[in-house]
Every structure is written in structure tokens, then in C-alpha cells.
Design a protein around this motif. Structure first.
Motif, mmCIF file in Angstrom:
data_model
loop_
_atom_site.group_PDB
_atom_site.id
_atom_site.type_symbol
_atom_site.label_atom_id
_atom_site.label_comp_id
_atom_site.label_asym_id
_atom_site.label_seq_id
_atom_site.Cartn_x
_atom_site.Cartn_y
_atom_site.Cartn_z
ATOM 1 N N ASN A 120 0.820 -1.206 0.000
ATOM 2 C CA ASN A 120 0.000 0.000 0.000
ATOM 3 C C ASN A 120 0.862 1.266 0.000
ATOM 4 O OD1 ASN A 120 -2.402 1.476 0.096
ATOM 5 N ND2 ASN A 120 -2.413 1.540 2.332
ATOM 6 N N LYS A 121 0.206 2.380 -0.269
ATOM 7 C CA LYS A 121 0.830 3.710 -0.285
ATOM 8 C C LYS A 121 1.917 3.804 -1.358
ATOM 9 C CE LYS A 121 -0.275 4.422 4.591
ATOM 10 N NZ LYS A 121 0.130 4.931 5.909
ATOM 11 N N MET A 122 1.693 3.125 -2.476
ATOM 12 C CA MET A 122 2.638 3.212 -3.585
ATOM 13 C C MET A 122 2.724 4.623 -4.134
ATOM 14 S SD MET A 122 4.277 0.387 -4.270
ATOM 15 C CE MET A 122 4.878 0.853 -5.900
ATOM 16 N N ASP A 123 1.659 5.411 -3.947
ATOM 17 C CA ASP A 123 1.690 6.797 -4.397
ATOM 18 C C ASP A 123 2.729 7.614 -3.651
ATOM 19 O OD1 ASP A 123 -0.244 6.131 -2.316
ATOM 20 O OD2 ASP A 123 -0.679 8.285 -2.231
ATOM 21 N N LEU A 124 3.052 7.210 -2.413
ATOM 22 C CA LEU A 124 4.035 7.945 -1.609
ATOM 23 C C LEU A 124 5.471 7.583 -1.962
ATOM 24 C CD1 LEU A 124 2.297 7.922 1.904
ATOM 25 C CD2 LEU A 124 2.145 9.607 0.052
ATOM 26 N N VAL A 125 5.663 6.583 -2.810
ATOM 27 C CA VAL A 125 7.003 6.267 -3.324
ATOM 28 C C VAL A 125 7.010 6.438 -4.846
ATOM 29 C CG1 VAL A 125 7.607 4.729 -1.427
ATOM 30 C CG2 VAL A 125 6.482 3.777 -3.447
#
Length: 431
Positions: free
Chosen positions: A148-153
Motif C-alpha cells: 500500500n501507499k505506492m503513491d508515496l514512493v
């Protein structure tokens, strides 16, 4: 197209976005009622979520307790029911905190599949290893890891590949074969229900698409009925019933597990600790008599022979599992107590309850590296292996063949409180 029911458990470390993922899954699958959406929008606005009009705090879909909403964490197991055109689902959203490991055991104990979240920024943490260890111990058939939170990487493919490789190494170490890793953004909905435009390098399924298409593993064990109640007509019969037929009627009620049972099938019975044999004469259900019953159905079984059968006895189609008074088991302690060698307990196996004791504590599992350490006691949330000695013979099965026949509870005889949940399986296969 599958119309079967799929039971799902979710797990993940604190702040990995698990509740948000579950909320997003339900929201985008259109499984939230209009009045619930209105309440969700109102509560989200009160919390100033997102700073934009109409933004929803999707974590609130499952975090229903006041303490959960105040702290922003999941505490209890939250069950949600939803359906798509392809399948129906029961979803158990389990807590992420280490002190709630017992809740994860509860939620995953009946799961056909488990979703474990990993924060793309943090990668695999100790709590991730703990949850994978619990899922391996419980033999959950399908494992899905949502990064999850691939948008933050910035949807970094190399970062995802690194985490995916580490997950597969751990899964192989724990003998978790059916493992799928999916890059997602729960907040934005990428790869949850709809494919993401931000990950053109990913060609795998979305989370919902995978859940809809999963093939359920069929139970390996023979049909088994743990007798919950012996039915013997007393007094007058209801109009229309055959008085001659019911004069000597004995029916054995319970829920059938692991397979199917038909009229005419030979069965073995563990009665008063001793095996007996008979044949199925009739099978009753709430809808009437049937020729064949399947796993999960509540039935009343009538046998061709007179056998002394009581509540807690076991009827099996095929070979009766060995009746033993002592066995090894892997357990998770569910109560704030310390289990010690020699401690008196009650064992509940199926419908049978018998006096027992903890004969030996073999080890406690260190989830940091899955090593086994010697221990004199087992405390709340500990995973360990013990030897149980029962006062009555118990027809135990290997948990890999039968989740029902291979599981049990340990109960405090003084208070009736559940102390631990246990499963029975070969030592070298345990997590």
C-alpha cells in the motif's frame, strides 16, 4: 462465474492503511448503503478529513468503536458482508497492534484467504512477520499481500519488486504456497477495484478481481459430525407426524463439516471413548429429509443401529481419527494469564468438553526470526507449542485435513473464560 462465499481476513502493521483499504474496497464495490455513506460523510467532515469538500475517511467504515475512532486505530475484529455479481464475501478486518494478535487469530481462523498490508515506504516489519506466522500456523489457503501507499514512493517499480521478493522468501520459509503481491493505493483506489493508470509496469489482477476469481480449496478430511444434541421426542407429537415411526426415534443433531454424507453411507462413531459402526438411515434438515448433506449444513442424523451416543461424541464417514488422551498442539494465548505446566483447564473440542491439563510447554515462537525458544509459561498473545492431557478420549484430526477436527479451545474451569485456541498438526509443519 463463481457464486460461492469467500471468507477473507485482513491484517497489517499499525498505520499501513488497512482500514482505509477495506473501506475503499467496500466503497468502490458499491457495498456501502446510502444512509451509511451519509453518516460517513458527516463524520469525515467533522474530522476535517482531507481538507476538501466531499472527502471521505474510509477507515471509519470498519473502525466502528468509539475508542477506535478516537485513537485512529483498529482494536476489535470488524466483520463486513458484501457481494458482487460474481461472489459473496465475509470480511474480517483484524487489528494491527501486537497486543491484539489474539484478535488476528480469531479473524483468520475461518478465512479462505488473507490480505496482509505492507507500507511501501517501510517494507516488511516485525509485525508483518508476526501476521505471516499466524496465517501459516492457521493454514490459511490463500495469501494476498497488498503493498500500500505506492503513491508515496511515486509508484517506484524497483521498490515494489524489492518488497515482493522479500515476501516470497518469507512465504517459502513458512510454507505459504499460494501468495500474490499487488501494488495499491488505498487512499486513491489504485488497483483495489479498478486498474491503476500509475503502474503501467504491473500486469497482474486488481485486489477485487483476484478475490472474485480465487478457487476455494476443498476440505481434505472425511465428513464429520460432532453431536451437539440428541433428539428424542417427548410427549405428544405435532399433527401429521407418524407416531409409529417416532416412537423409537433417536436423532443426532450437529453441523456437518469436511465433505458430504448420504443415506446408506457407513459411518464410525466415537462413543464414550470407544469406536462403533453403523449406517446412515436418514438425514433431516430444516427443509425436510434429504438424501445427501454437505459441509456447513445443520442436520439431524438417524442411524440404522442402536448406539449409545451422547453430546460431544463424533460421527465420521470413513476412518475415524484416532481417539487420544494426550496430544501436542500449537496454541495462541487469548487471555491475560500465564499458562504453566500442570495447569488445570477444560478442553472444548467440537461439542465435547472435558477436564484436562497442560502437561508440558515445549516452546514459545519468536516471531522476529521464527525460532523456537524454551519457555516455562505462555502469556497473552504468545504463540507456542504444548502437550495437552485430557481426562476423556478426543477424536482429533490433523488441522491440515480438518479445521474443525484439528482445533480446540482451552477454558478456565473456574471462570469459563477462554484461555487459548489451539490447532493440532505435525511438529515439523508448524510455523
Amino acid at each position: 462465474m463463481s457464486t460461492t462465499l469467500l471468507r477473507i481476513a485482513t491484517a497489517g502493521s499499525v498505520d499501513d492503511g488497512k482500514s482505509t483499504l477495506v473501506g475503499r474496497l467496500l466503497h468502490d464495490a458499491k457495498a456501502i448503503l446510502a444512509d451509511s455513506l451519509d453518516d460517513l460523510a458527516r463524520t469525515s467532515a467533522e474530522r476535517g478529513f482531507g481538507g476538501e469538500a466531499g472527502a471521505l475517511d474510509l477507515a471509519l467504515v470498519t473502525d466502528g468503536l468509539r475508542a477506535e475512532r478516537e485513537q485512529g486505530i483498529t482494536i476489535d475484529v470488524a466483520y463486513r458482508y458484501f457481494s458482487t455479481e460474481k461472489r459473496s464475501f465475509i470480511l474480517a478486518d483484524c487489528p494491527g497492534h501486537v497486543q491484539y494478535t489474539r484478535n488476528t487469530v480469531t479473524g483468520a481462523s475461518t478465512a479462505d484467504a488473507a490480505i496482509v498490508l505492507v507500507d511501501a515506504r517501510n517494507g516488511v516489519l516485525e509485525q508483518t512477520r508476526r501476521h505471516l506466522g499466524v496465517l501459516a500456523l492457521l493454514r490459511v489457503p490463500q495469501l494476498i499481500v497488498a503493498v500500500n501507499k505506492m503513491d508515496l514512493v511515486n509508484w517506484d517499480e524497483a521498490r515494489f519488486t524489492q518488497i515482493e521478493s522479500e515476501i516470497h522468501v518469507l512465504a517459502a520459509e513458512l510454507d505459504l504456497h499460494a501468495t500474490t503481491v499487488i501494488p495499491v493505493s488505498a487512499l486513491d483506489g489504485d488497483n483495489v477495484v479498478e486498474p491503476s493508470a500509475n503502474a503501467d509496469w504491473y500486469a497482474g489482477p486488481t485486489l477485487l478481481g483476484l478475490l472474485e476469481d480465487l478457487t476455494l480449496a476443498q476440505p481434505a478430511g472425511a465428513a464429520r459430525l460432532d453431536v451437539q444434541y440428541v433428539i428424542r421426542p417427548q410427549g405428544g407429537l405435532a399433527p401429521g407426524l407418524d407416531a409409529e415411526y417416532y416412537r423409537d426415534y433417536r436423532g443426532y443433531a450437529g453441523t456437518l463439516v469436511d465433505g458430504s454424507l448420504s443415506v446408506g453411507d457407513p459411518v464410525q462413531i466415537l462413543s464414550n471413548g470407544y469406536p462403533a459402526h453403523s449406517t446412515v438411515k436418514a438425514i433431516g434438515t430444516p427443509a425436510g429429509l434429504v438424501h445427501t448433506a454437505h459441509a456447513g449444513e445443520a442436520i439431524v442424523l438417524e442411524l440404522a443401529d442402536e448406539v449409545d451416543i451422547a453430546r460431544g461424541d463424533t460421527v465420521v464417514a470413513g476412518i475415524l481419527p484416532e481417539a487420544v488422551r494426550e496430544f501436542d498442539a500449537d496454541i495462541c494465548v487469548l487471555a491475560p494469564v500465564k499458562l504453566a505446566e500442570g495447569q488445570r483447564v477444560l478442553i472444548k473440542h467440537g461439542a465435547k468438553v472435558a477436564a484436562a491439563k497442560v502437561a508440558q510447554i515445549e516452546h514459545v515462537l519468536n516471531v522476529a526470526d521464527y525460532s523456537r525458544e524454551a519457555a516455562a509459561t505462555l502469556a497473552l498473545n504468545d504463540l507456542g507449542r504444548i502437550t495437552v492431557r485430557s481426562s476423556a478420549a478426543v477424536s482429533v484430526a490433523d488441522y491440515r485435513d480438518s479445521r474443525t477436527g484439528g482445533s480446540f479451545l482451552l477454558i478456565d474451569p473456574a471462570t469459563g473464560r477462554t484461555l487459548a485456541a489451539g490447532i493440532i498438526q505435525a511438529h515439523d509443519e508448524a510455523a
